[in-house]
Scaffold this motif. Structure first.
Motif, PDB file in Angstrom:
ATOM      1  N   PHE A   1       0.835  -1.055  -0.163  1.00 22.98           N
ATOM      2  CA  PHE A   1       0.045   0.175   0.111  1.00 22.98           C
ATOM      3  C   PHE A   1       0.838   1.193  -0.106  1.00 22.98           C
ATOM      4  CE2 PHE A   1      -2.639  -3.182   2.338  1.00 22.98           C
ATOM      5  CZ  PHE A   1      -3.660  -2.888   1.791  1.00 22.98           C
ATOM      6  N   ILE A   2       0.456   2.113  -0.952  1.00 23.41           N
ATOM      7  CA  ILE A   2       1.315   3.443  -0.955  1.00 23.41           C
ATOM      8  C   ILE A   2       0.259   4.349   0.089  1.00 23.41           C
ATOM      9  CG2 ILE A   2       1.621   5.692  -2.067  1.00 23.41           C
ATOM     10  CD1 ILE A   2       3.569   3.440  -3.002  1.00 23.41           C
ATOM     11  N   VAL A   3       1.004   5.141   0.984  1.00 22.76           N
ATOM     12  CA  VAL A   3       0.191   5.643   1.848  1.00 22.76           C
ATOM     13  C   VAL A   3       0.388   7.105   1.534  1.00 22.76           C
ATOM     14  CG1 VAL A   3       0.347   6.843   4.400  1.00 22.76           C
ATOM     15  CG2 VAL A   3       0.917   4.376   4.029  1.00 22.76           C
ATOM     16  N   ASP A   4      -0.736   7.904   1.177  1.00 22.40           N
ATOM     17  CA  ASP A   4      -0.947   9.199   0.447  1.00 22.40           C
ATOM     18  C   ASP A   4      -1.612  10.138   1.457  1.00 22.40           C
ATOM     19  OD1 ASP A   4      -2.551  11.106  -1.262  1.00 22.40           O
ATOM     20  OD2 ASP A   4      -2.271   9.634  -2.809  1.00 22.40           O
ATOM     21  N   LEU A   5      -0.938  11.356   1.489  1.00 20.16           N
ATOM     22  CA  LEU A   5      -1.447  12.558   2.001  1.00 20.16           C
ATOM     23  C   LEU A   5      -1.662  13.506   1.126  1.00 20.16           C
ATOM     24  CD1 LEU A   5      -2.133  13.939   4.792  1.00 20.16           C
ATOM     25  CD2 LEU A   5       0.422  14.569   4.772  1.00 20.16           C
ATOM     26  N   ASP A   6      -2.789  13.954   0.973  1.00 19.28           N
ATOM     27  CA  ASP A   6      -3.200  15.114   0.025  1.00 19.28           C
ATOM     28  C   ASP A   6      -2.548  14.923  -1.226  1.00 19.28           C
ATOM     29  OD1 ASP A   6      -4.604  16.379   2.047  1.00 19.28           O
ATOM     30  OD2 ASP A   6      -2.761  17.446   2.798  1.00 19.28           O
ATOM     31  N   GLY A   7      -2.763  13.524  -1.759  1.00 19.77           N
ATOM     32  CA  GLY A   7      -2.328  13.359  -3.225  1.00 19.77           C
ATOM     33  C   GLY A   7      -0.945  13.257  -3.249  1.00 19.77           C
ATOM     34  N   ALA A   8      -0.178  12.994  -2.325  1.00 21.20           N
ATOM     35  CA  ALA A   8       1.411  12.823  -2.304  1.00 21.20           C
ATOM     36  C   ALA A   8       1.621  11.622  -1.489  1.00 21.20           C
ATOM     37  CB  ALA A   8       2.239  13.944  -1.925  1.00 21.20           C
ATOM     38  N   MET A   9       2.714  10.759  -2.036  1.00 21.03           N
ATOM     39  CA  MET A   9       2.995   9.522  -1.196  1.00 21.03           C
ATOM     40  C   MET A   9       4.046  10.162   0.021  1.00 21.03           C
ATOM     41  SD  MET A   9       5.772   6.644  -2.254  1.00 21.03           S
ATOM     42  CE  MET A   9       7.044   6.530  -0.955  1.00 21.03           C
ATOM     43  N   ILE A  10       3.468   9.664   1.098  1.00 20.77           N
ATOM     44  CA  ILE A  10       4.613   9.838   2.112  1.00 20.77           C
ATOM     45  C   ILE A  10       5.273   8.760   2.939  1.00 20.77           C
ATOM     46  CG2 ILE A  10       3.225  12.053   2.868  1.00 20.77           C
ATOM     47  CD1 ILE A  10       1.957  10.419   5.161  1.00 20.77           C
TER      48      ILE A  10
END
Length: 178
Positions: A69-78
């Motif tokens: 899973f990619i963790v996305d915050l406001d459309g960006a990977m974190i």
């Protein structure tokens, strides 16, 4: 690492209060390279990988694979969360589902890893009812051990591997719900 089993992949994106857990996309390439090349992230993983090696190995979008899973915050990977059936890189994890997590240093200390990890474990519980999850981290990686405890992992043992003392814990949906 092996497939998770008879679960459909990828699942629909998982939404939390602040984050989205989703499959990798082409727009994540630069962040994945930054993550794997980061000296801070690599501290307890044998060091950072050379950026040129990563650029060559990932000419396009990051690899998609079950359990990533990619963790996305406001459309960006974190960061990224992995749930995989291990083949035995650590004897204690062989054949069990193992949780892993890596986050960009600028995302550290804000509760994102705990939020994403809890969401991934909730998904896993729905997909594999009653199946426990394991986690291994170096004992020197105190923030990772704190996160494991926050997620509900219970220490099973400590052992030597990869030239360092390792912490090995287990999480069970049965103990989490009761």
């Amino acid at each position: 690492m092996t497939e998770l089993g008879p679960v459909a992949w990828p699942p629909a994106p998982i939404r939390t209060e602040r984050l989205v857990l989703r499959e990798p996309e082409a727009r994540d390439r630069a962040a994945v390279i930054e993550l794997l090349a980061s000296p801070e992230v690599g501290t307890y993983l044998g060091g950072p990988r050379p950026r040129a090696e990563l650029e060559h190995a990932m000419p396009g979008a990051p690899n998609r694979r079950p359990g990533l899973f990619i963790v996305d915050l406001d459309g960006a990977m974190i960061g990224q969360i992995t749930l995989t059936k291990e083949t035995g890189h650590i004897r204690q994890a062989a054949g069990k589902a193992e949780l892993g997590y890596l986050f960009l240093p600028e995302a550290w200390g804000r509760g994102y890893a705990a939020e994403a990890g809890a969401a991934a474990l909730d998904w896993f519980t729905d997909a594999f009812p009653g199946e426990p999850v394991v986690l291994a981290t170096q004992t020197a990686n105190v923030p990772s051990m704190r996160l494991a405890a926050k997620l509900g992992f219970i220490e099973v043992e400590r052992f030597e591997a990869y030239g360092a003392e390792q912490w090995f814990g287990m999480w069970s949906p049965v103990t989490q719900s009761g």
